[in-house]
Enzyme design. Structure first.
Site, PDB file in Angstrom:
ATOM      1  N   THR A 205       0.825  -1.271  -0.105  1.00 30.26           N
ATOM      2  CA  THR A 205       0.202   0.015   0.087  1.00 30.26           C
ATOM      3  C   THR A 205       0.931   1.214  -0.070  1.00 30.26           C
ATOM      4  O   THR A 205       1.294   1.670  -1.090  1.00 30.26           O
ATOM      5  CB  THR A 205      -0.978   0.086   1.262  1.00 30.26           C
ATOM      6  N   LYS A 234       3.853  -6.981   3.979  1.00 24.57           N
ATOM      7  CA  LYS A 234       3.721  -5.567   3.650  1.00 24.57           C
ATOM      8  C   LYS A 234       3.602  -4.893   4.676  1.00 24.57           C
ATOM      9  O   LYS A 234       2.925  -5.428   5.833  1.00 24.57           O
ATOM     10  CB  LYS A 234       2.546  -5.431   2.621  1.00 24.57           C
ATOM     11  N   THR A 245       0.710  -6.669  13.272  1.00 23.43           N
ATOM     12  CA  THR A 245       0.642  -5.458  12.671  1.00 23.43           C
ATOM     13  C   THR A 245       0.925  -5.165  11.274  1.00 23.43           C
ATOM     14  O   THR A 245       1.497  -4.235  10.790  1.00 23.43           O
ATOM     15  CB  THR A 245       1.696  -4.642  13.588  1.00 23.43           C
ATOM     16  N   GLU A 332       6.676   4.747   7.307  1.00 25.35           N
ATOM     17  CA  GLU A 332       6.152   5.716   6.616  1.00 25.35           C
ATOM     18  C   GLU A 332       6.969   6.814   6.835  1.00 25.35           C
ATOM     19  O   GLU A 332       7.026   7.534   8.166  1.00 25.35           O
ATOM     20  CB  GLU A 332       4.830   6.085   6.946  1.00 25.35           C
ATOM     21  N   ASN A 471       0.015  10.368   6.023  1.00 31.43           N
ATOM     22  CA  ASN A 471      -1.395   9.843   6.824  1.00 31.43           C
ATOM     23  C   ASN A 471      -2.209  11.066   6.459  1.00 31.43           C
ATOM     24  O   ASN A 471      -3.548  10.649   6.762  1.00 31.43           O
ATOM     25  CB  ASN A 471      -0.963   9.522   8.050  1.00 31.43           C
TER      26      ASN A 471
END
Length: 476
Positions: A205, A234, A245, A332, A471
């Site tokens: 993603t 992933k 997680t 991220e 995000n």
């Protein structure tokens, strides 16, 4: 693998590896996430394997569906299949809002007693989470369509495929598009490195690179047999125990009794995927599965007391740990990979509590991003790690004694540790030396509690401006 007549010979055909692209797009300039053109960031390319040795009897594919309308070419449907029915186990999220695929897969494995599993089918782009009865029906339809590809007689035990989904929560799958492409994914199954890499890409993603590992190992009872294990995972955000997680699947051609796989996987996950944290959030979809088809031959592992069991447990744990570390390296917006080691604890539970608290502290993580040797934040997180919220039960962890606690930075270049606090007394910190250590991509934070012999390790990353950007516009 049982084939439909028109499919005979199809699985031996190699397909051209799918171009690696990112699903992350934004008008913002991002330095630590995938570039808009889909290229893997230069700093992450070293983690993408150029070859692999993959387990016998397993085939994989990555196929483009376009689950998200903005995805025009990137594979987003992963298919892993065993040529013969195999043993399988999975661990799942403990989030109370569990996605439909989690419920369907858990019930299927229980119904089949972890045996007779044929495939794993995964879509990215939509989590199929908090989608009610319709979401459960969609997950079951994915299982049924994957099973239908094998053209097998019904055995009365229901579906034989594990299903997973990842992406945005609260939206229904474009189920007809997915079902239409599952046969295409089956036709495209293959064994080459390109197939495995494309499959790893299909489950991503916000990941900036596909996370894929393969290796060989041996077992004491069959020293001349080369066993193989491969896996992909992933995850880049919403990463924190409990349980895994993220999504992940591991396949091996070693012969393992179905009854033993759940414990083997749980033990491995506790030391790996349950020891990483990026942002302190545990997803609704977390699933890690392992499949073993015994295609390499040799003596089946049937006892927990056997040398083979212990050897495979070690192999699986180390393998899962390396996969989990790749998730942290792709956090991220992350610029650093941080090992948090808590030692000299009266108990492992206490050590894990301290390490986990430090790993999810926004103040620690932002200081690391800013290359600021602000060890007070580390100490602060250590100190509140065992404090319960008002009205909540007290957690059973050993008491932290400030006068016995020490904190250090351990450089990854082999140079001496930089002591910041020793037995509760602050050291005169060489800020120049601290800055040099924090310039490195990798860093270890060592906390000695001075009250025992147990220890725990967590892996985490820093928080950058990129994390907020990614995000802030995740759904758009």
């Amino acid at each position: 693998m049982a084939l439909r007549p028109q499919q005979t010979g199809v699985l031996t055909r190699l397909i051209r590896p799918t171009t690696l692209q990112s699903t992350v797009t934004s008008a913002h300039v991002r330095h630590y996430s995938a570039p808009p053109d889909g290229a893997i960031p230069a700093a992450k390319q070293k983690y993408v394997p150029t070859h692999g040795i993959y387990p016998r009897g397993f085939l994989v594919s990555g196929t483009h569906v376009g689950v998200k309308p903005t995805n025009k070419s990137t594979p987003d449907l992963a298919f892993l299949a065993s040529e013969t029915p195999c043993a399988a186990a999975a661990v799942f999220t403990k989030n109370k809002f569990q996605a439909a695929p989690v419920t369907v897969s858990r019930e299927m494995l229980k119904r089949r007693n972890n045996a007779g599993i044929r495939a794993v089918i995964i879509n990215s782009g939509c989590a199929n989470a908090v989608t009610g009865k319709g979401g459960l029906e969609d997950a079951e339809k994915m299982v049924a369509e994957a099973d239908r590809c094998f053209d097998l007689p019904t055995d009365g035990k229901g579906g034989s495929s594990i299903v997973m989904s990842t992406g945005v929560i609260g939206q229904r799958l474009p189920i007809q598009k997915i079902l239409h492409k599952i046969p295409s994914a089956y036709y495209a199954l293959g064994t080459s490195h390109g197939h495995w890499l494309s499959t790893a890409r299909a489950i991503c993603t916000t990941d900036t690179f596909p996370k894929l590992i393969s290796r060989t190992f041996s077992l004491p009872s069959s020293p001349t047999v080369e066993y193989r294990i491969a896996g992909m995972t992933k995850g880049a955000g919403m990463i924190h125990p409990n349980m895994a997680t993220l999504l992940g699947m591991i396949a091996t051609d070693a012969p393992i009794a179905p009854a033993l796989l759940p414990k083997l996987l749980t033990n491995a996950v506790n030391k790996s995927f349950n020891s990483i944290s990026i942002d302190g959030d545990t997803s609704t979809n977390d699933t890690v599965a392992v499949l073993a088809n015994g295609a390499a031959g040799g003596q089946e592992i049937t006892s927990e007391s056997s040398d083979d069991y212990n050897a495979f447990q070690k192999t699986l744990t180390e393998f899962a740990t390396d996969l989990a570390k790749l998730v942290v390296r792709d956090g991220e917006g992350a610029t650093k990979f941080v090992t948090i080691r808590v030692t000299e604890s009266p108990s492992e539970v206490g050590a894990r509590k301290v390490a986990s608290t430090i790993a999810r502290s926004p103040l620690v993580k932002t200081a690391l991003y800013g290359k600021d040797a602000n060890w007070g934040r580390i100490l602060c997180a250590t100190g509140y790690s065992q404090i319960s919220e008002p009205g909540m039960p007290v957690t059973d962890v050993p008491e932290i004694v400030p006068e016995k606690t020490s904190v250090s930075f351990i450089p990854t270049d082999g140079s001496p540790e930089l002591k910041l606090l020793v037995n509760g007394e602050p050291e005169t910190v060489d800020e120049v030396r601290a800055a040099e250590i924090l310039e490195h991509e990798d860093l270890e934070i060592l906390v000695r509690l001075g009250g025992g012999k147990e220890e725990a390790v967590y892996w985490t990353c820093d928080y950058s401006h990129e994390y907020i950007t990614i995000n802030g516009d995740y759904r758009t």
